[in-house]
Design an enzyme around this catalytic site. Structure first.
Site, PDB file in Angstrom:
ATOM      1  CG  MET A  36       4.781  -7.968   0.870  1.00 28.24           C
ATOM      2  SD  MET A  36       6.337  -8.107   1.785  1.00 28.24           S
ATOM      3  CE  MET A  36       6.691  -9.851   1.627  1.00 28.24           C
ATOM      4  CB  ALA A  37       3.111  -4.417  -4.883  1.00 26.85           C
ATOM      5  CD  GLN A 101      -3.903  -8.135  -1.754  1.00 28.56           C
ATOM      6  OE1 GLN A 101      -2.957  -7.556  -2.272  1.00 28.56           O
ATOM      7  NE2 GLN A 101      -4.239  -7.963  -0.492  1.00 28.56           N
ATOM      8  CB  CYS A 132      -3.238   0.141  -0.724  1.00 32.16           C
ATOM      9  SG  CYS A 132      -1.910   0.943  -1.590  1.00 32.16           S
ATOM     10  CE  LYS A 174      -2.110  -7.961   4.099  1.00 31.03           C
ATOM     11  NZ  LYS A 174      -1.773  -6.612   3.599  1.00 31.03           N
ATOM     12  CG  ASP A 238       5.505  -4.475  13.476  1.00 31.89           C
ATOM     13  OD1 ASP A 238       5.664  -4.227  12.259  1.00 31.89           O
ATOM     14  OD2 ASP A 238       5.240  -3.616  14.319  1.00 31.89           O
ATOM     15  N   GLY A 260       4.857 -10.543   6.236  1.00 35.02           N
ATOM     16  CA  GLY A 260       5.306  -9.793   5.071  1.00 35.02           C
ATOM     17  C   GLY A 260       6.793  -9.522   5.106  1.00 35.02           C
TER      18      GLY A 260
END
Ligand SMILES: Cc1cc2nc3c(=O)[nH]c(=O)nc-3n(C[C@H](O)[C@H](O)[C@H](O)COP(=O)(O)O)c2cc1C
Length: 408
Positions: A36-37, A101, A132, A174, A238, A260
């Site tokens: 996660m950026a 990543q 993305c 991914k 989720d 995430g």
């Protein structure tokens, strides 16, 4: 941390899944921290790793760890050795495997970036980001728009695998389901990636058009698992609790889960996940004092990550405050002041005004957090959908997709 457990009966717990094999790495607990950026830097990963190890201890499986992926860096910025990018690929000395990543749109830059990572011994695992959904990325054909172009996708994955294989570093991909429901790519992209030699495939069960809206489609994860038999399939989307993770495995047959948003402001979710996969019911239910201790530790690790720059660390921690305090009866004044905090001393002062004995609020503290968003038409380069192969104009457009990217 306060850990609660139902009585587990007399027999020793049994792990729910075998260890996850990613190339030469054996991941004891089949759990992956999603890249996660702006979040999964060395500081946050350290917290998650600490909690993951607590969970393994609670499950009696000490030593086996999960996989914690860095936030993405662009291949180009890496090859150019941009100082911020070099910071983002740092790992703690005890981090293993060291996972990075990469976001790439071009095979040659991908090859150069991977060569750099492996020859300089900076990574033990490389994940490629094809998920993305950000308009400024897909508009140029990057991210989740890219697998639509079969030739380009295959060339990038192949380039990464070839370079990484020189040092036996596994590469994974991914991705999302596709651009929208009419333009799904995940099955053929996974097939191509496997043919090119990836060590695992992760699927976020949404299309780019969904962004973060609606619900992740776990049936697609199941479909992928049925189609891909030679490498692990990782399910993503989720998972808000250890129970969700177990349910995803039961419903899809996936070999591991990628988590995430569920761990935002809640790195102890990795304790729960490790314990759940080890077959125990141990779950962390922190008091407010334990939560603020974690928040404080996070800020301290960020300060170290930013070379002692406390203000920068505090600016970074601000975005985590609401996630950490979700569901707790901490007044709006202290929340607002925490969200403006500018030093560790100020953070300590504010934390001291909260009641450490407030128990875990349960339901209000659980569930969705982080990005949501609404469905949209995906911005794409002209005529992108007309063919699954790249034409020359599009090749020029896609080359620009790497220039300014943040987030997946
Ligand atoms: C703030 C944020 C930043 C993200 N950055 C990346 C990224 O750098 N690379 C990537 O592949 N996915 C990125 N994602 C997507 C997540 O890895 C994950 O696929 C997505 O959040 C769905 O999983 P979840 O429901 O468990 O959150 C990001 C998501 C969020 C919320």
């Amino acid at each position: 941390m306060t850990i609660v457990a139902e009585r587990d009966g007399g027999s020793a717990p049994a792990p729910l899944l075998p260890p996850l094999r990613i190339g030469r790495h054996e991941i004891g607990s089949p759990v992956v921290l999603a890249p996660m950026a702006g979040i999964t830097n060395r500081a946050f990963r350290r917290l998650c790793r600490q909690y993951g190890n607590d969970g393994l201890a609670a499950g009696g499986a000490g030593g086996a760890s999960s996989l914690y992926v860095s936030e993405m860096v662009t291949s180009r910025a890496l090859v150019e050795r941009s100082p911020e990018t070099m910071r983002l690929i740092e790992h703690d000395g005890d981090e293993h495997p060291r996972s990075v990543q990469l976001y790439s749109v071009d095979p040659a830059t991908t090859a150069a970036a991977v060569r750099m990572l492996v020859t300089e011994d900076r990574a033990d695992h490389i994940d490629l980001n094809f998920g993305c959904p950000v308009p400024k990325v897909t508009r140029k054909g990057g991210g989740s728009a890219l697998p639509w172009k079969r030739d380009l996708f295959r060339a990038i994955v192949g380039a990464a695998v070839t370079e990484a294989a020189r040092r036996d570093v596994p590469v994974t991909v991914k991705m999302r389901k596709g651009i929208d429901d009419e333009h799904l790519t995940f099955l053929d992209a996974a097939q191509a990636a496997v043919e090119e030699g990836v060590a695992a495939v992760a699927l976020h069960g949404r299309t780019a058009a969904q962004s973060y809206s609606g619900q992740a489609d776990w049936l697609a994860i199941r479909q992928l698992k049925e189609a891909v038999t030679s490498v692990p399939v990782l399910g993503n989307g989720d998972i808000w609790s250890a129970e969700d993770a177990l349910r995803m495995v039961a419903e899809t047959g996936c070999d591991g889960v990628v988590v995430g948003r569920g761990c935002l402001g809640r790195p102890w979710l990795f304790t729960d996940l490790a314990a759940a996969f080890a077959g125990t019911t141990a779950r962390v239910r922190p008091t407010l004092g334990e939560v603020t201790d974690t928040l404080r530790r996070h800020a301290e690790y960020l300060t170290e990550f930013y070379d002692g720059d406390e203000l920068r660390a505090c600016r970074d921690i601000r975005k985590h405050i609401a996630w950490y305090l979700k569901g707790f009866p901490a007044g709006s004044e202290v929340r607002n002041r925490l969200a403006l905090v500018d030093s560790l001393a100020a953070l300590d002062e504010l934390i001291a005004t909260t009641d450490p004995d407030i128990p875990w609020p349960g339901e209000p503290a659980e569930g969705p957090r982080g990005r949501a968003g609404s469905p949209r038409t995906v911005a794409l380069p002209e005529n992108w959908l007309a063919s699954r192969e790249l034409d020359e104009t599009q090749r020029a457009t896609v080359a620009q997709a790497e220039l300014s990217v943040s987030g997946g």
